[in-house]
Design an enzyme around this catalytic site. Structure first.
Site, PDB file in Angstrom:
ATOM      1  N   GLY A 225       2.530   5.145   2.849  1.00 58.81           N
ATOM      2  CA  GLY A 225       3.534   4.092   2.708  1.00 58.81           C
ATOM      3  C   GLY A 225       4.819   4.599   2.070  1.00 58.81           C
TER       4      GLY A 225
ATOM      5  N   LYS B 246      -8.387   8.598  17.982  1.00 57.14           N
ATOM      6  CA  LYS B 246      -8.280   9.204  16.656  1.00 57.14           C
ATOM      7  C   LYS B 246      -9.654   9.306  15.993  1.00 57.14           C
ATOM      8  CE  LYS B 246      -5.626   9.488  12.430  1.00 57.14           C
ATOM      9  NZ  LYS B 246      -4.770   8.843  11.436  1.00 57.14           N
TER      10      LYS B 246
ATOM     11  N   GLY C 142       1.028   4.257  -0.958  1.00 57.52           N
ATOM     12  CA  GLY C 142       0.428   5.541  -1.309  1.00 57.52           C
ATOM     13  C   GLY C 142       1.177   6.644  -0.583  1.00 57.52           C
TER      14      GLY C 142
ATOM     15  N   GLY D 131       0.862  -1.182   0.000  1.00 58.43           N
ATOM     16  CA  GLY D 131       0.000   0.000   0.000  1.00 58.43           C
ATOM     17  C   GLY D 131       0.886   1.215   0.000  1.00 58.43           C
TER      18      GLY D 131
ATOM     19  N   ASN E 166     -13.708  14.284   9.409  1.00 60.87           N
ATOM     20  CA  ASN E 166     -13.697  13.653   8.093  1.00 60.87           C
ATOM     21  C   ASN E 166     -15.112  13.547   7.553  1.00 60.87           C
ATOM     22  OD1 ASN E 166     -11.048  12.540   6.894  1.00 60.87           O
ATOM     23  ND2 ASN E 166     -10.817  12.137   9.066  1.00 60.87           N
TER      24      ASN E 166
ATOM     25  N   SER F 234      -8.619  14.252   5.000  1.00 58.45           N
ATOM     26  CA  SER F 234      -8.332  13.386   3.849  1.00 58.45           C
ATOM     27  C   SER F 234      -9.604  12.892   3.171  1.00 58.45           C
ATOM     28  CB  SER F 234      -7.494  12.196   4.301  1.00 58.45           C
ATOM     29  OG  SER F 234      -8.185  11.460   5.285  1.00 58.45           O
TER      30      SER F 234
ATOM     31  N   GLU G 101     -13.066   5.931   3.019  1.00 58.75           N
ATOM     32  CA  GLU G 101     -12.886   4.842   3.992  1.00 58.75           C
ATOM     33  C   GLU G 101     -14.046   4.833   4.994  1.00 58.75           C
ATOM     34  OE1 GLU G 101      -8.537   3.601   4.770  1.00 58.75           O
ATOM     35  OE2 GLU G 101      -8.552   5.773   5.023  1.00 58.75           O
TER      36      GLU G 101
END
Lengths: 302, 302
Positions: free
Chosen positions: A12, A184, A9, A7, A192, A256, A268
């Site tokens: 990573g 978090k 992205g 991953g 988000n 994000s 997500e």
């Protein structure tokens, strides 16, 4: 230490690059960036100073990498159905798996497939995004909190923390990974979710009394659900106010999930909404507003 | 009967035209359409048959109209601060005021200014919109339910019902205006709110289990708040299911609030959300999801 980044992205690539720069043997499983990185290396544009890695080991298939000491998982959580294909070929008998993914359910999914004793979780506070192929942009922060999925103290997490610190990452080990994940979420769920739904930055939500109150109510629902999950110590309600003050200082920040929606990428929602809602319900906590926000987000992004 | 139409938009023009056609003496208070209607009359394009009124009495100021027998109020409720200026000059000693506006609080605002005994409320189920100046389009429905604000039986509402029926409007008098208003909110709050927020027609909401459930939950919150307002008989929960089935049959319908948002017009959030929420809170009912929807709508249309 031999590390495979799965991953690769914005997250990573950034952490992988830092680890390689500090001397670790890092292999990147790549798709979009394979040609660029294998041919020309990886450029990191960072608020902490740019750097360039001319030689980066990129692979298209995990079989070409083979067993490593550590698998660093940075996949978007909606790609977790690829764990078996992408992670299995990287495992030796003692391979550790560190997931730095967002939300809940990632450690559980990895543990079910590969054994709970391998799994370490990290909560990353990183602001980064991908640029052109072969580039990654680090815009701010980068701290990682690491914890054992099984809450056993075997020194392994301390070693990984050392490794990240030597690579220049603000990193520390904690006893209660679950609490860190839920903490978090106290931020991620309202900000988000609402920013992605309304396509407005955090400042717009904080500037109006009604939305500021809604953010706080969402936070309190998450805290209530968190505190029935068997945390080592409960999250106090005052944590919501701390998070609001913390966010007041962030300026025109776009979370994000908002950026993902604006750029037409999948969100997500599973790891950040659906799984936490299910964990709450399992313990009798119905997060009414969080559930409504999940429904609206899913419907808005059909 | 001498009638003044205040708020001659899609609703006021349509009902006013029908009443004039049936022989009533109607005067329209006009802004945008003054030149067109005073000069060339009013064209009604209706699913029940088009018609044209070549001579229509239009005015720019209520003082030019003077006292009438009936004031028909069709203003958008966010313009209620203009009641004093627009309605007062139309009142004689026995003038009745009929408001066909949406939501809650309109009768109360008129009663406070002009006396509760004058006030009659009507719940209109009308699908119409304005076309070019001098035109109005009637797309469907049109039924009106009339009730006394003070719930006294003086025969007045029956007379008005007769008048509307003679004009071709499906109209009936009811004992409990308050219940009719809240029943309409059971539909308006979820569908106007969610469709305007998500910019999706009712069909999209009904096609997915999660949003269908959310619609029903919003309806049940409204029903719970309605049933502590002193209705003559409570609204049963099964009313929510009836409304869902009713809406299933509507096809790709876009509620007025969605159209208003799409066309950049202000939304009637006060009468449809804020006032019902306040009436609920006054009786100890906190409509959590309705409140969240109000907050999101306001924020989305800042």
């Amino acid at each position: 230490m031999k590390i495979a980044v799965v991953g690769a992205g914005a997250l990573g690539l950034y952490y992988g690059a830092l680890l390689q720069r500090s001397g670790m043997e890092v292999r990147f499983l790549l798709r979009r960036d394979f040609e660029a990185i294998s041919g020309n290396g990886l450029k990191v544009f960072s608020v902490n100073g740019d750097f360039y890695l001319p030689h980066v080991k990129g692979y298209r298939e995990p079989q070409e990498i083979g067993p490593v000491d550590l698998v660093l998982v940075g996949l978007k959580s909606f790609a977790n159905d690829r764990f078996e294909d992408l992670v299995r070929p990287l495992l030796g008998e003692r391979t550790q798996i560190l997931t730095l993914q967002n939300g809940l359910g990632n450690e559980e999914a990895l543990a079910d497939l590969f054994g709970a004793e391998r799994i370490i979780g990290g909560v990353a506070f990183l602001c980064s995004n991908r640029g052109e192929p072969g580039e990654v942009h680090h815009l701010g922060a980068g701290r990682i909190i690491l914890g054992e999925y099984l809450r056993c103290d075997n020194g392994r997490v301390e070693q990984l923390s050392d490794m990240f610190r030597k690579a220049g990452v603000d990193c520390r080990a904690i006893d209660d990974l679950k609490r860190a994940r839920w903490e978090k979420l106290v931020w991620n769920i309202p900000f988000n979710g609402l920013c992605a739904l309304l396509l407005q930055p955090v400042t717009s939500l904080l500037a109006h009394e009604a939305t500021r109150t809604l953010v706080r109510e969402l936070m309190l629902e998450v805290i209530a659900a968190a505190n029935v999950q068997g945390l080592l110590s409960p999250i106090p309600e005052s944590f919501a106010d701390s998070m609001l003050e913390f966010t007041d200082a962030m300026g025109e920040y776009r979370p994000s999930m908002q950026i993902d929606r604006e750029e037409g990428r999948p969100l997500e929602i599973g790891a950040i909404f659906t799984t936490p809602l299910a964990y709450g319900m399992q313990k009798g906590i119905n997060m009414t507003r969080v559930g409504m926000l999940e429904t609206l987000l899913k419907q808005a992004t059909l």
